[in-house]
Design an enzyme around this catalytic site. Structure first.
Site, PDB file in Angstrom:
ATOM      1  N   HIS A  41     -29.144  43.184 100.232  1.00 14.03           N
ATOM      2  CA  HIS A  41     -28.677  41.936  99.614  1.00 14.03           C
ATOM      3  C   HIS A  41     -28.722  40.783 100.623  1.00 14.03           C
ATOM      4  O   HIS A  41     -29.303  39.729 100.358  1.00 14.03           O
ATOM      5  CB  HIS A  41     -27.252  42.129  99.085  1.00 14.03           C
ATOM      6  CG  HIS A  41     -26.655  40.910  98.458  1.00 14.03           C
ATOM      7  ND1 HIS A  41     -26.599  40.733  97.097  1.00 14.03           N
ATOM      8  CD2 HIS A  41     -26.109  39.800  98.996  1.00 14.03           C
ATOM      9  CE1 HIS A  41     -26.039  39.564  96.824  1.00 14.03           C
ATOM     10  NE2 HIS A  41     -25.731  38.972  97.973  1.00 14.03           N
ATOM     11  N   GLU A  42     -28.135  40.995 101.781  1.00 15.10           N
ATOM     12  CA  GLU A  42     -28.088  39.916 102.777  1.00 15.10           C
ATOM     13  C   GLU A  42     -29.479  39.567 103.285  1.00 15.10           C
ATOM     14  O   GLU A  42     -29.753  38.405 103.594  1.00 15.10           O
ATOM     15  CB  GLU A  42     -27.154  40.290 103.935  1.00 15.10           C
ATOM     16  CG  GLU A  42     -25.684  40.489 103.533  1.00 15.10           C
ATOM     17  CD  GLU A  42     -25.111  39.367 102.672  1.00 15.10           C
ATOM     18  OE1 GLU A  42     -25.554  38.205 102.790  1.00 15.10           O
ATOM     19  OE2 GLU A  42     -24.216  39.654 101.849  1.00 15.10           O
TER      20      GLU A  42
ATOM     21  N   HIS B 190     -31.016  36.986 101.038  1.00 18.37           N
ATOM     22  CA  HIS B 190     -30.624  35.620 101.416  1.00 18.37           C
ATOM     23  C   HIS B 190     -31.412  35.164 102.649  1.00 18.37           C
ATOM     24  O   HIS B 190     -31.884  34.028 102.713  1.00 18.37           O
ATOM     25  CB  HIS B 190     -29.130  35.565 101.745  1.00 18.37           C
ATOM     26  CG  HIS B 190     -28.238  35.629 100.541  1.00 18.37           C
ATOM     27  ND1 HIS B 190     -28.370  34.770  99.470  1.00 18.37           N
ATOM     28  CD2 HIS B 190     -27.184  36.432 100.239  1.00 18.37           C
ATOM     29  CE1 HIS B 190     -27.435  35.051  98.568  1.00 18.37           C
ATOM     30  NE2 HIS B 190     -26.711  36.055  99.006  1.00 18.37           N
TER      31      HIS B 190
ATOM     32  N   HIS C 248     -34.935  34.166 101.872  1.00 16.46           N
ATOM     33  CA  HIS C 248     -34.928  32.869 101.181  1.00 16.46           C
ATOM     34  C   HIS C 248     -34.887  31.741 102.222  1.00 16.46           C
ATOM     35  O   HIS C 248     -35.568  30.729 102.099  1.00 16.46           O
ATOM     36  CB  HIS C 248     -33.684  32.811 100.288  1.00 16.46           C
ATOM     37  CG  HIS C 248     -33.793  31.887  99.112  1.00 16.46           C
ATOM     38  ND1 HIS C 248     -32.748  31.677  98.245  1.00 16.46           N
ATOM     39  CD2 HIS C 248     -34.798  31.112  98.661  1.00 16.46           C
ATOM     40  CE1 HIS C 248     -33.119  30.824  97.310  1.00 16.46           C
ATOM     41  NE2 HIS C 248     -34.356  30.464  97.538  1.00 16.46           N
TER      42      HIS C 248
HETATM   43 ZN    ZN Z   1     -25.041  36.981  98.048  1.00 16.02          ZN
END
Ligand code: ZN
Length: 684
Positions: free
Chosen positions: A473-474, A477, A480
């Site tokens: 998940h991290e 980010h 991105h």
């Molecule tokens: Zn998040």
């Protein structure tokens, strides 16, 4: 002060932060210097006699901002991962100064007019997409801060904003006081039956701290949740439930003592008035001004659609729970305080898989290697460690991310393990944002931070699958932030991304750690070196969607209540909080709570946090990520064409373009809720 400034590492910084040289004493002088310089520069830029253009106004303002952020980011970061008393003091002293500076610029009419002149100027159409978007966002934000209102309205707007911030913190304070005011003391050990050891020892510690006999339970989640999930004593569960769901309200054991009702009424009234001042019909419309959803109707339809499809599944799931309660304990009528308890029993019966069983397959070095391979295969980059970089703790490692022809795309710090003076949780933060202009070039740098159990001696840290999921998940980010192609920092990476779309890359990345093909790279037994056995993999997959319908409806109940409360507000009729809650529950809830339930009085997300008329964003982003992943599933989860398209749209263009436009360009159509229904097993 001049002497101090020149040797100040936060001011002189020309590249990566020199962490070992940054001390608490540097912070305040650096911030004061940079803010003073910022104010002077803004005045100088506004006073120039050439026309305002991107090059003469916006780019220099961005450069100033970039410089301030480069200095403040390591301070904010150290405050989170290597806190000390001196550092905290300096941080707390400077944060309000930085906030005040940002507010001051956001309310500066001269700046607003200068941006307007750039937008109206001859050169505007010749700017690139990111530059035009930067200017458009600035104008939008000035408007949302009330800069363009008449003097009289501006004054009212300011008064409302100040009052709202007081009301929000009062709401939070009431909730906190109410949460801490109630405890449940247990002296008969029989009443603890079913509770795991960790919950018992927490209760024992709490009792010792208060100097009382027995076990003390509180309404803090680490104490409350285990009781609801595991305590065999039904009356204990009922009492805890009643106290919890009536906090800060007119009901329950502490009825009326910290009642949030009048605060909620006033918050809703003032939000409505604020929205009106800015020219919106209601606060829900105002909330959408910075979001991907285009209209309030779209949000309501979206939530109702999901609810309609999920309801039959949730009803079946609830019936299973009720059947088990009858079978085990002859419970005739399932109550709200029975649902989590029998759900947990059901989960244990259906899947005898604990997170602990999987740990040996996820040693950290293997997980990282696998994760980096997944990223390489998807986005055609290589990730390599770089030694000799100045870091803040021996646990920290540093990596470079390089693209085609070995070109440096970005870099990141990785700080994986829990330790004292480090904030809990996992997150990605920006160290440096990409900026390319005629004057300077910066490639992005990220911090990826987790709180995993540290390795002991020569034994690597072993992760649960949940932790692997967090890491993926991290990194979503981080990608991105790192893989952006945008040159203007205000809309590069995650900056300027609509906040109901910002979780798209992170939630999307999670999917790979549930895929066989990716797990083959990520999972390897710490001793035997073998991959994850098929049987364990199947079990893992089957746990993913346990009670998906019930969970979905619960979130939809919150989201629809929040949105309608703000959308349908009418000043003459007041907030009608109970009315809306009942109405929404009739429509979407399958677990009927007792009449005294005052859930809304503790709904801090929307009354004290930033989620007013925005709670739907959680589900919205899930639809985006499920639908995006479905595109990968259609063509193979490592399909080059698909990942390239994602790289060139959502990841590469970040906030430079409208989130819906980017999604449509990636997916070939608008997002569809069916994807989430399918991925959560609600629809087949
Ligand atoms: Zn998040």
């Amino acid at each position: 002060m001049a002497a101090l400034t020149e040797s100040n590492p936060l001011v002189a910084m020309g590249g990566l932060p020199p962490f070992s040289a940054i001390g608490p004493a540097h912070i305040a002088p650096a911030v004061e210097h940079l803010l003073a310089e910022g104010r002077q520069s803004v005045d100088r830029l506004l006073g120039q006699d050439t026309p305002y253009t991107w090059e003469s106004l916006v780019q220099p303002l961005q450069a100033l901002d970039h410089r301030l952020n480069r200095a403040w980011s390591p301070v904010r970061h150290l405050h989170s991962v290597a806190d000390s008393e001196d550092l905290r003091e300096a941080y707390n002293r400077c944060l309000p100064q930085i906030t005040a500076y940002a507010t001051e610029l956001g309310l500066d009419e001269r700046l607003y007019k200068a941006y307007q002149a750039v937008a109206d100027g001859n050169g505007f159409e010749a700017l690139d997409t990111a530059q035009r978007k930067t200017v458009a966002n600035a104008l939008r934000d000035f408007h949302l801060e009330g800069v363009d209102l008449s003097a009289e309205k501006k004054q009212r707007f300011k008064a409302i904003s100040e009052r709202l911030s007081t009301l929000k913190s009062k709401f939070q304070q009431n909730l906190l006081d109410a949460t801490h005011a109630w405890t449940k003391r247990v002296t008969d050990p029989d009443q603890l039956a079913g509770l795991p050891d960790s919950a018992r020892s927490l209760a024992l510690q709490a009792a010792e701290r208060e100097g009382v006999e027995g076990w003390l339970f509180t309404l803090d989640l680490p104490s409350y949740m285990p009781v609801m999930n595991y305590a065999d004593d039904r009356e204990l569960r009922r009492q805890m439930y009643e106290a919890y769901v009536t906090r800060a309200s007119d009901m329950g054991p502490l009825a009326g003592r910290w009642d949030n009702t009048p605060l909620m009424e006033e918050i809703l009234r003032l939000r409505h008035e604020k929205a009106h001042l800015l020219g919106f019909e209601n606060y829900a419309e105002l909330s959408l001004a910075k979001k991907m959803a285009r209209s309030t109707q779209e949000v309501v339809t979206f939530l109702r659609d999901l609810a309609r499809h999920s309801r039959p599944v949730a009803e079946r799931e609830l019936a299973e729970v009720a059947a088990l309660a009858r079978e085990l304990d002859e419970v005739d009528e399932l109550q709200a305080w029975d649902v989590p308890y029998y759900s947990e029993k059901l989960r244990q019966r259906q899947y005898d898989l604990s997170q602990e069983d999987l740990r040996p397959y996820f040693p950290v070095p293997q997980v990282l290697e696998g994760l980096f391979q997944v990223i390489s295969r998807l986005f055609e980059v290589t990730i390599r460690p770089r030694e000799g970089v100045d870091i803040w703790h021996a646990d920290v490692s540093f990596f470079e991310l390089r693209g085609a022809r070995d070109v440096l795309r970005g870099q990141f710090y990785l700080d994986l393990y829990a330790r004292p003076h480090k904030r809990g949780g996992a997150w990605m933060d920006e160290c440096i944002v990409r900026m390319h202009s005629r004057q300077e070039s910066w490639e992005p740098v990220a911090y990826v931070v987790c709180n995993f159990t540290p390795p002991v001696g020569d034994h690597p840290s072993l992760l649960t699958h949940q932790e692997v999921n967090t890491l993926f998940h991290e990194f979503g980010h981080a990608l991105h932030h790192l893989l952006t192609r945008v040159d203007s920092p205000g809309v590069a990476g995650i900056n300027g991304v609509a906040w109901d779309a910002v979780e798209l890359p992170s939630q999307l990345m999670e999917n790979w750690c549930w895929e066989r093909e990716a797990l083959n790279l990520v999972a390897r037994h710490v001793e035997t070196g073998e991959g994850l056995p098929e049987q364990l993999f199947e079990k893992l997959r089957s746990t993913r969607n346990f009670q998906a319908g019930l969970q979905m409806l619960r979130q939809l109940e919150f989201a629809l209540f929040d949105f309608r409360l703000h959308l349908e507000y009418e000043p003459e009729r007041g907030a009608r909080i109970g009315e809306f809650l009942d109405d929404v529950r009739r429509e979407v809830a399958v677990v009927k709570p007792p009449a005294y339930n005052r859930f809304a009085h503790g709904f801090a997300h929307i009354f004290a946090g930033g989620y007013g008329a925005g709670y739907y964003s959680y589900k919205w982003a899930e639809v985006l990520s499920s639908d995006a992943f479905a595109r990968f599933q259609e063509s193979g989860v490592f399909d080059r064409e698909t990942s390239r398209r994602f790289l060139h749209t959502v990841l590469g263009q970040g906030g430079a373009r409208d989130a819906m436009e980017l999604f449509v360009e990636f997916r070939g159509r608008a997002p569809q809720v069916e994807a989430l229904l399918r991925s959560s097993g609600i629809a087949t």
